[in-house]
Scaffold this motif. Structure first.
Motif, PDB file in Angstrom:
ATOM      1  N   PHE A   1      25.999  -7.047   9.989  1.00 58.55           N
ATOM      2  CA  PHE A   1      25.544  -5.935  10.822  1.00 58.55           C
ATOM      3  C   PHE A   1      24.383  -6.365  11.723  1.00 58.55           C
ATOM      4  CE2 PHE A   1      22.796  -2.225  11.513  1.00 58.55           C
ATOM      5  CZ  PHE A   1      23.674  -1.450  12.259  1.00 58.55           C
ATOM      6  N   ILE A   2      23.419  -7.082  11.168  1.00 58.45           N
ATOM      7  CA  ILE A   2      22.289  -7.572  11.965  1.00 58.45           C
ATOM      8  C   ILE A   2      22.781  -8.525  13.044  1.00 58.45           C
ATOM      9  CG2 ILE A   2      20.217  -9.028  11.873  1.00 58.45           C
ATOM     10  CD1 ILE A   2      19.682  -7.744   9.099  1.00 58.45           C
ATOM     11  N   LEU A   3      23.697  -9.403  12.688  1.00 63.13           N
ATOM     12  CA  LEU A   3      24.288 -10.331  13.657  1.00 63.13           C
ATOM     13  C   LEU A   3      24.979  -9.563  14.788  1.00 63.13           C
ATOM     14  CD1 LEU A   3      24.922 -13.343  14.258  1.00 63.13           C
ATOM     15  CD2 LEU A   3      27.003 -13.053  12.923  1.00 63.13           C
ATOM     16  N   TYR A   4      25.725  -8.541  14.428  1.00 59.92           N
ATOM     17  CA  TYR A   4      26.404  -7.693  15.414  1.00 59.92           C
ATOM     18  C   TYR A   4      25.397  -7.056  16.374  1.00 59.92           C
ATOM     19  CZ  TYR A   4      28.601  -3.441  17.196  1.00 59.92           C
ATOM     20  OH  TYR A   4      29.020  -2.425  17.995  1.00 59.92           O
ATOM     21  N   MET A   5      24.286  -6.542  15.827  1.00 56.52           N
ATOM     22  CA  MET A   5      23.270  -5.907  16.667  1.00 56.52           C
ATOM     23  C   MET A   5      22.661  -6.920  17.640  1.00 56.52           C
ATOM     24  SD  MET A   5      23.257  -2.732  15.834  1.00 56.52           S
ATOM     25  CE  MET A   5      21.711  -1.990  16.250  1.00 56.52           C
ATOM     26  N   PHE A   6      22.414  -8.134  17.176  1.00 57.89           N
ATOM     27  CA  PHE A   6      21.870  -9.178  18.053  1.00 57.89           C
ATOM     28  C   PHE A   6      22.849  -9.502  19.178  1.00 57.89           C
ATOM     29  CE2 PHE A   6      18.496 -10.057  15.142  1.00 57.89           C
ATOM     30  CZ  PHE A   6      17.604 -10.882  15.794  1.00 57.89           C
ATOM     31  N   LEU A   7      24.118  -9.638  18.834  1.00 61.46           N
ATOM     32  CA  LEU A   7      25.108 -10.091  19.817  1.00 61.46           C
ATOM     33  C   LEU A   7      25.621  -8.980  20.726  1.00 61.46           C
ATOM     34  CD1 LEU A   7      27.113 -12.542  17.532  1.00 61.46           C
ATOM     35  CD2 LEU A   7      25.325 -13.100  19.196  1.00 61.46           C
ATOM     36  N   LYS A   8      25.438  -7.739  20.338  1.00 59.31           N
ATOM     37  CA  LYS A   8      25.949  -6.613  21.130  1.00 59.31           C
ATOM     38  C   LYS A   8      24.833  -5.803  21.791  1.00 59.31           C
ATOM     39  CE  LYS A   8      30.313  -7.060  20.925  1.00 59.31           C
ATOM     40  NZ  LYS A   8      31.030  -7.349  22.138  1.00 59.31           N
ATOM     41  N   THR A   9      23.764  -6.462  22.167  1.00 60.35           N
ATOM     42  CA  THR A   9      22.704  -5.804  22.918  1.00 60.35           C
ATOM     43  C   THR A   9      22.896  -6.139  24.388  1.00 60.35           C
ATOM     44  OG1 THR A   9      21.177  -5.877  21.061  1.00 60.35           O
ATOM     45  CG2 THR A   9      20.206  -5.590  23.244  1.00 60.35           C
ATOM     46  N   GLU A  10      22.983  -5.091  25.213  1.00 60.02           N
ATOM     47  CA  GLU A  10      23.246  -5.269  26.642  1.00 60.02           C
ATOM     48  C   GLU A  10      22.429  -4.258  27.434  1.00 60.02           C
ATOM     49  OE1 GLU A  10      27.851  -6.734  26.494  1.00 60.02           O
ATOM     50  OE2 GLU A  10      27.476  -4.592  26.470  1.00 60.02           O
ATOM     51  N   TYR A  11      22.177  -4.625  28.676  1.00 57.70           N
ATOM     52  CA  TYR A  11      21.456  -3.760  29.602  1.00 57.70           C
ATOM     53  C   TYR A  11      22.336  -3.543  30.823  1.00 57.70           C
ATOM     54  CZ  TYR A  11      18.019  -5.963  26.621  1.00 57.70           C
ATOM     55  OH  TYR A  11      17.363  -6.459  25.530  1.00 57.70           O
ATOM     56  N   TYR A  12      22.445  -2.303  31.254  1.00 58.25           N
ATOM     57  CA  TYR A  12      23.275  -1.954  32.411  1.00 58.25           C
ATOM     58  C   TYR A  12      22.421  -1.225  33.439  1.00 58.25           C
ATOM     59  CZ  TYR A  12      27.136  -2.329  29.049  1.00 58.25           C
ATOM     60  OH  TYR A  12      28.017  -2.765  28.096  1.00 58.25           O
ATOM     61  N   ILE A  13      22.678  -1.497  34.690  1.00 59.77           N
ATOM     62  CA  ILE A  13      22.128  -0.671  35.755  1.00 59.77           C
ATOM     63  C   ILE A  13      23.315   0.059  36.343  1.00 59.77           C
ATOM     64  CG2 ILE A  13      21.029  -0.628  38.015  1.00 59.77           C
ATOM     65  CD1 ILE A  13      19.451  -3.101  37.143  1.00 59.77           C
ATOM     66  N   GLU A  14      23.287   1.362  36.200  1.00 61.23           N
ATOM     67  CA  GLU A  14      24.369   2.209  36.679  1.00 61.23           C
ATOM     68  C   GLU A  14      23.750   3.312  37.531  1.00 61.23           C
ATOM     69  OE1 GLU A  14      27.913   4.948  34.810  1.00 61.23           O
ATOM     70  OE2 GLU A  14      27.060   3.358  33.577  1.00 61.23           O
ATOM     71  N   GLU A  15      24.003   3.227  38.821  1.00 57.15           N
ATOM     72  CA  GLU A  15      23.409   4.139  39.797  1.00 57.15           C
ATOM     73  C   GLU A  15      21.893   4.069  39.684  1.00 57.15           C
ATOM     74  OE1 GLU A  15      25.312   7.961  39.853  1.00 57.15           O
ATOM     75  OE2 GLU A  15      27.282   7.037  39.613  1.00 57.15           O
TER      76      GLU A  15
END
Length: 139
Positions: A51-65
């Motif tokens: 779960f911790i590994l998943y959180m590290f690898l699935k962190t993303e930042y988006y700019i939407e509008e």
């Protein structure tokens, strides 16, 4: 248009977490052999580490509008209105990984991000809202 920026993963931090989780178990197995409790412990430790590994690898930042969207796995989703961002600067907070930046927004709010490409993220934000104080420069 959506601009996506992945988080920079600190593999050193992941190795540290792995050792904290499984180091004591290894010593116990070496000293006492495999006991029945070992399987129960592994049944808790392995899913927790995954779960911790998943959180590290699935962190993303988006700019939407006009929004900066922060997504960290399934648990954390936050949107910040870009026109409310006041400042982008580097931080040395020990709780975040190497590419860390601090975004100050709203009245007194702050958030620490670790984008893989902090210069591009800062440039994209200041393109949308030029009044942002951008203290991110090339190293």
């Amino acid at each position: 248009m959506i601009k996506k920026n992945k988080a920079k993963v600190s593999y050193g931090m992941l190795i540290f977490i792995f050792l904290v989780f499984f180091g004591p178990v290894s010593f116990e197995v070496l000293n006492d052999g495999i006991q029945s409790e070992f399987y129960v412990l592994l049944g808790v430790l392995i899913p927790s580490f995954v779960f911790i590994l998943y959180m590290f690898l699935k962190t993303e930042y988006y700019i939407e509008e006009n929004l900066l969207k922060i997504k960290c796995g399934l648990l954390f989703n936050k949107s910040i209105e870009i026109h409310k961002i006041k400042k982008i600067s580097k931080t040395n907070s020990p709780i975040s990984s190497p590419a860390r930046i601090e975004i100050t927004y709203g009245e007194y709010d702050e958030i620490i991000l670790s984008p893989k490409d902090k210069l591009t993220l800062a440039k994209d934000l200041t393109t949308i809202h030029p009044a942002i104080e951008n203290n991110i420069t090339e190293d």
